[in-house]
Design an enzyme around this catalytic site. Structure first.
Site, PDB file in Angstrom:
ATOM      1  N   GLY A 143      -0.691  -0.086  -3.663  1.00 44.40           N
ATOM      2  CA  GLY A 143      -0.061  -1.267  -3.054  1.00 44.40           C
ATOM      3  C   GLY A 143      -0.572  -2.558  -3.674  1.00 44.40           C
ATOM      4  O   GLY A 143       0.203  -3.481  -3.965  1.00 44.40           O
ATOM      5  N   GLU A 200      -9.678   6.940   3.850  1.00 39.86           N
ATOM      6  CA  GLU A 200      -8.506   7.695   4.276  1.00 39.86           C
ATOM      7  C   GLU A 200      -8.490   9.039   3.555  1.00 39.86           C
ATOM      8  O   GLU A 200      -8.454   9.082   2.331  1.00 39.86           O
ATOM      9  CB  GLU A 200      -7.233   6.907   3.951  1.00 39.86           C
ATOM     10  CG  GLU A 200      -5.985   7.573   4.462  1.00 39.86           C
ATOM     11  CD  GLU A 200      -4.735   6.734   4.249  1.00 39.86           C
ATOM     12  OE1 GLU A 200      -4.523   6.255   3.125  1.00 39.86           O
ATOM     13  OE2 GLU A 200      -3.973   6.553   5.216  1.00 39.86           O
ATOM     14  N   GLY A 258       2.537   3.595   0.612  1.00 40.17           N
ATOM     15  CA  GLY A 258       1.648   4.521  -0.086  1.00 40.17           C
ATOM     16  C   GLY A 258       0.213   4.070   0.067  1.00 40.17           C
ATOM     17  O   GLY A 258      -0.157   3.465   1.079  1.00 40.17           O
ATOM     18  N   CYS A 261       0.162   7.909   7.786  1.00 36.47           N
ATOM     19  CA  CYS A 261      -0.645   6.696   7.612  1.00 36.47           C
ATOM     20  C   CYS A 261      -1.306   6.241   8.902  1.00 36.47           C
ATOM     21  O   CYS A 261      -2.412   5.722   8.882  1.00 36.47           O
ATOM     22  CB  CYS A 261       0.181   5.594   6.985  1.00 36.47           C
ATOM     23  SG  CYS A 261       1.764   5.373   7.766  1.00 36.47           S
ATOM     24  N   LYS A 292      12.742   4.505  -5.563  1.00 32.95           N
ATOM     25  CA  LYS A 292      12.036   5.579  -6.272  1.00 32.95           C
ATOM     26  C   LYS A 292      11.267   6.418  -5.256  1.00 32.95           C
ATOM     27  O   LYS A 292      10.308   5.948  -4.654  1.00 32.95           O
ATOM     28  CB  LYS A 292      11.028   4.997  -7.273  1.00 32.95           C
ATOM     29  CG  LYS A 292      10.434   6.101  -8.143  1.00 32.95           C
ATOM     30  CD  LYS A 292       9.083   5.747  -8.716  1.00 32.95           C
ATOM     31  CE  LYS A 292       7.932   6.285  -7.923  1.00 32.95           C
ATOM     32  NZ  LYS A 292       7.838   7.748  -7.791  1.00 32.95           N
ATOM     33  N   GLU A 300      -4.573   1.232  -2.753  1.00 33.98           N
ATOM     34  CA  GLU A 300      -4.864   0.967  -4.169  1.00 33.98           C
ATOM     35  C   GLU A 300      -3.585   0.679  -4.962  1.00 33.98           C
ATOM     36  O   GLU A 300      -3.491  -0.323  -5.679  1.00 33.98           O
ATOM     37  CB  GLU A 300      -5.558   2.211  -4.721  1.00 33.98           C
ATOM     38  CG  GLU A 300      -6.160   2.067  -6.077  1.00 33.98           C
ATOM     39  CD  GLU A 300      -6.635   3.429  -6.591  1.00 33.98           C
ATOM     40  OE1 GLU A 300      -6.554   4.436  -5.859  1.00 33.98           O
ATOM     41  OE2 GLU A 300      -7.067   3.472  -7.752  1.00 33.98           O
ATOM     42  N   GLU A 332       3.371  -1.114   3.163  1.00 32.76           N
ATOM     43  CA  GLU A 332       2.837  -0.287   4.262  1.00 32.76           C
ATOM     44  C   GLU A 332       1.796   0.614   3.625  1.00 32.76           C
ATOM     45  O   GLU A 332       2.140   1.504   2.842  1.00 32.76           O
ATOM     46  CB  GLU A 332       3.938   0.598   4.859  1.00 32.76           C
ATOM     47  CG  GLU A 332       5.033  -0.144   5.554  1.00 32.76           C
ATOM     48  CD  GLU A 332       4.575  -0.810   6.831  1.00 32.76           C
ATOM     49  OE1 GLU A 332       3.559  -0.385   7.420  1.00 32.76           O
ATOM     50  OE2 GLU A 332       5.228  -1.785   7.219  1.00 32.76           O
TER      51      GLU A 332
HETATM   52  P1  NAP Z   1       0.473   6.625  -4.076  1.00 33.99           P
HETATM   53  O1  NAP Z   1      -0.120   6.971  -5.387  1.00 33.99           O
HETATM   54  O2  NAP Z   1       0.178   5.323  -3.479  1.00 33.99           O
HETATM   55  O3  NAP Z   1       2.050   6.860  -4.236  1.00 33.99           O
HETATM   56  C1  NAP Z   1       3.035   6.287  -3.432  1.00 33.99           C
HETATM   57  C2  NAP Z   1       4.273   6.020  -4.266  1.00 33.99           C
HETATM   58  O4  NAP Z   1       3.946   5.058  -5.281  1.00 33.99           O
HETATM   59  C3  NAP Z   1       4.819   7.226  -5.016  1.00 33.99           C
HETATM   60  O5  NAP Z   1       6.229   7.128  -5.078  1.00 33.99           O
HETATM   61  C4  NAP Z   1       4.210   7.060  -6.393  1.00 33.99           C
HETATM   62  O6  NAP Z   1       4.947   7.699  -7.415  1.00 33.99           O
HETATM   63  C5  NAP Z   1       4.274   5.561  -6.553  1.00 33.99           C
HETATM   64  N1  NAP Z   1       3.336   4.996  -7.533  1.00 33.99           N
HETATM   65  C6  NAP Z   1       2.172   5.538  -7.995  1.00 33.99           C
HETATM   66  N2  NAP Z   1       1.592   4.713  -8.892  1.00 33.99           N
HETATM   67  C7  NAP Z   1       2.395   3.627  -9.001  1.00 33.99           C
HETATM   68  C8  NAP Z   1       2.329   2.434  -9.772  1.00 33.99           C
HETATM   69  N3  NAP Z   1       1.333   2.195 -10.601  1.00 33.99           N
HETATM   70  N4  NAP Z   1       3.322   1.537  -9.637  1.00 33.99           N
HETATM   71  C9  NAP Z   1       4.346   1.752  -8.789  1.00 33.99           C
HETATM   72  N5  NAP Z   1       4.468   2.874  -8.048  1.00 33.99           N
HETATM   73  C10 NAP Z   1       3.496   3.800  -8.135  1.00 33.99           C
HETATM   74  O7  NAP Z   1       0.098   7.697  -3.019  1.00 33.99           O
HETATM   75  P2  NAP Z   1      -0.119   9.253  -3.272  1.00 33.99           P
HETATM   76  O8  NAP Z   1      -0.820   9.532  -4.560  1.00 33.99           O
HETATM   77  O9  NAP Z   1       1.165   9.909  -3.068  1.00 33.99           O
HETATM   78  O10 NAP Z   1      -1.139   9.534  -2.130  1.00 33.99           O
HETATM   79  C11 NAP Z   1      -2.457   9.053  -2.294  1.00 33.99           C
HETATM   80  C12 NAP Z   1      -2.975   8.536  -1.005  1.00 33.99           C
HETATM   81  O11 NAP Z   1      -2.153   7.477  -0.527  1.00 33.99           O
HETATM   82  C13 NAP Z   1      -2.968   9.518   0.115  1.00 33.99           C
HETATM   83  O12 NAP Z   1      -4.022  10.405   0.028  1.00 33.99           O
HETATM   84  C14 NAP Z   1      -3.034   8.595   1.280  1.00 33.99           C
HETATM   85  O13 NAP Z   1      -4.353   8.186   1.479  1.00 33.99           O
HETATM   86  C15 NAP Z   1      -2.193   7.419   0.863  1.00 33.99           C
HETATM   87  N6  NAP Z   1      -0.821   7.490   1.393  1.00 33.99           N
HETATM   88  C16 NAP Z   1      -0.457   6.620   2.360  1.00 33.99           C
HETATM   89  C17 NAP Z   1       0.831   6.671   2.892  1.00 33.99           C
HETATM   90  C18 NAP Z   1       1.294   5.755   3.959  1.00 33.99           C
HETATM   91  O14 NAP Z   1       2.274   6.068   4.624  1.00 33.99           O
HETATM   92  N7  NAP Z   1       0.687   4.611   4.155  1.00 33.99           N
HETATM   93  C19 NAP Z   1       1.731   7.611   2.429  1.00 33.99           C
HETATM   94  C20 NAP Z   1       1.336   8.471   1.404  1.00 33.99           C
HETATM   95  C21 NAP Z   1       0.067   8.386   0.906  1.00 33.99           C
HETATM   96  P3  NAP Z   1       4.623   9.171  -7.968  1.00 33.99           P
HETATM   97  O15 NAP Z   1       3.778   9.852  -6.959  1.00 33.99           O
HETATM   98  O16 NAP Z   1       5.969   9.776  -8.114  1.00 33.99           O
HETATM   99  O17 NAP Z   1       3.956   8.987  -9.284  1.00 33.99           O
END
Ligand code: NAP
Ligand code: MG
Length: 503
Positions: free
Chosen positions: A238, A390, A233, A289, A180, A236, A255
């Site tokens: 994770g 972050e 991602g 990240c 996904k 939280e 990650e």
């Molecule tokens: P996120 O909410 O953690 O999203 C990452 C992925 O998880 C997306 O595909 C998202 O889908 C999915 N997801 C969201 N809620 C979920 C759930 N309850 N169960 C399973 N999957 C779920 O991250 P984001 O909102 O895109 O970014 C928020 C913050 O995450 C950023 O500001 C940054 O701090 C951090 N981040 C870290 C990394 C890294 O490489 N470590 C990468 C991106 C972001 P949808 O978005 O399609 O709903």
């Protein structure tokens, strides 16, 4: 009808609900495409297809060399479409075309090639020490096997590379996949599915379901037919994925976030350190990240370094990411821009001093995009929110310290432990510092350099397990130990039986 549909069981289809969503170009707010909005029913259909492909299909039963050959064809398919993929990646995510060509497309193809090599060359059977319990030794061996159905959830920052890091090792090891992508940047993962389909990957082996995390993501993380879940991602989400995976004891790799330190020592060439620290922070707008968003600088070089960084930061050219001359494009979304603006206000409120940036750029070309100027704060205390949380944007917090001891203490004072950098001319001294950093990666006089041969993973709340390298490959394989008894058919030779039978 959607321009981009779901890829399930070797076919393209609309979401069961018929719903779609629009994906936009963050540089100008223009619509790029209409994408099928998968839901739980679509995720379940994809998981069932992957289950069938694993339990009954040829993929897990092929030799590593056979799978490697398919992965090589996928890599060639990516390279053949490099221009188109780079443009799409840049348009959907806001990253510059320069980065898309240099890092994203090349990194994606390179990852498939590396895992093709692992499929071909990394041993599937290894000899173990024999067991000696009686007159004859009993040979033992270890057989590496695929885990089964792998659910994979990727973020929006590097859509193509993140998809490759997930798909390539899983497929190389003989697993089947349901991936996904992040909703706001799902196009290139769907294009990758097209490449895989074109080279004849057996049906059901790879499924890509675009749709929200709250439905598709949660189904993947919890469905009992999924054996492993890999997630990149926020920390939280994770933790939420880990919770959803727990009742069925799935294998989990994560990650997650980071707030990586960049320690600047007093012997370093400050021109190198200034450029290097900014590269570590501002590359792809800090939406990375492992970004080095905390510069921890020895006081004797602090002022000079800060002056150099300010001048360099103000020279970073913001603009249309499709232009090769652009250094920095927009942030990925309005939500991410809001987050950055909010943290800049928090930083000011906490008493940090704004050195440069701290606002959106002016000009017509920026009016409809999510642009933000590279921002540096000094007088930052490591306890401030802007040093602990972050931000995932172009915001650097500079922390002045008196000596090496304080630098290491501050660097480690974080819930995260993804990566760190040490800028120091004396390599031995730098290695001593690297030894003491509680992070999964340390660069000495570099940042952001990751490669498919080297493990990437977080200490502390930055993750569980590794990606890439043989370590990442082994996160997609189970170890089966086989004991072949060497004692023959006479029960009396089996000394171990004495634990139950007295004669
Ligand atoms: P996120 O909410 O953690 O999203 C990452 C992925 O998880 C997306 O595909 C998202 O889908 C999915 N997801 C969201 N809620 C979920 C759930 N309850 N169960 C399973 N999957 C779920 O991250 P984001 O909102 O895109 O970014 C928020 C913050 O995450 C950023 O500001 C940054 O701090 C951090 N981040 C870290 C990394 C890294 O490489 N470590 C990468 C991106 C972001 P949808 O978005 O399609 O709903
Ligand atoms: Mg988009």
């Amino acid at each position: 009808m959607a321009d981009y549909q779901l890829f399930i069981d070797g076919e393209w289809s609309e979401a069961a609900s018929g719903e779609t969503y629009t994906t936009y170009n963050p540089a100008n707010g223009e619509k790029i495409a209409e994408v099928s909005k998968g839901g739980r029913a679509d995720a379940i259909r994809a998981i069932e297809a992957a289950r069938k492909a694993f339990d009954e299909g040829p993929w897990p039963r092929m030799t590593g060399a056979e799978r490697g050959a398919v992965l090589r064809e996928i890599a060639s398919g990516i390279t053949a479409k490099q221009q188109e993929l780079a443009q799409l990646e840049s348009m959907d995510s806001g990253g510059t075309i320069r980065k898309a060509m240099l890092a994203d497309v090349a990194g994606c193809a390179g990852t498939f090639l590396k895992f093709a090599e692992y499929a071909e060359t990394v041993a599937e059977v290894e000899e173990l020490p024999p067991v000696v319990m009686g007159p004859q030794p009993s040979p033992n061996y270890l057989r590496w096997e695929p885990i089964g159905v792998c659910g994979q959830i990727t973020p929006w920052n590097f859509p193509l590379v993140m998809a490759a890091w997930k798909m390539a090792p899983a497929l190389a090891a003989g697993n089947t996949v349901v991936l996904k992508p992040a909703s706001i940047t799902s196009l290139t993962a769907l294009e990758l599915a097209r490449v895989c389909s074109d080279v004849g990957l057996p049906r059901g082996v790879l499924n890509v379901v675009s749709g929200p995390g709250s439905t598709v993501g949660e189904e993947i993380a919890s469905n009992r037919l999924v054996d492993k879940v890999a997630f990149t991602g926020s920390t939280e989400v994770g933790a939420r994925v880990m919770q959803l995976a727990a009742p069925t004891v799935k294998k989990v790799t994560l990650e997650l976030g980071g707030k990586s330190p960049a320690i600047v020592m007093d012997d370093v060439n400050l021109d190198l350190a200034a450029k290097g620290v900014l590269f570590g922070t501002f590359m792809h707008n800090g939406q990375v990240c492992e970004s080095g968003t905390r510069a921890i600088v020895l006081e004797s070089v602090h002022d000079e370094l800060l002056a150099k960084m300010k001048e360099l930061a103000m020279g970073i050219k913001l603009g249309d990411p499709a232009e090769f001359s652009t250094d920095q494009g927009p942030l990925v979304s309005a939500a991410q821009l809001d987050t950055v603006e909010r943290y800049v206000e928090i930083g000011k409120g906490e008493g940090a001093t704004l050195v440069c940036g701290g606002k959106r750029p002016k000009g017509d070309e920026f009016a409809n995009g999510y642009f933000y100027e590279p921002t540096i704060f000094c007088d930052v205390d490591n306890n401030m929110k802007i040093a602990q949380e972050e931000i995932f944007g172009p915001v650097l917090s500079v922390i002045k310290v008196k000596d090496e001891e304080e630098a290491i203490r501050v660097a480690n004072d974080s819930i995260y432990g993804l990566a760190g950098a040490v800028w120091c001319a004396d390599t031995e001294r730098a290695k001593g510092i690297a030894d003491r950093l509680r992070t999964g990666t340390v660069w000495i006089n570099e940042h952001h350099i990751l490669g498919p041969d080297h493990p990437f993973g977080g200490y502390k709340q930055s993750g569980v397990g590794s990606e890439l390298g043989v370590w990442g490959y082994n996160e997609y394989r189970l170890k089966k130990r086989v004991h072949v008894d060497g004692l023959g058919q006479d029960p009396s030779a089996h000394l171990a039986f004495a634990m139950l039978f007295s004669s």
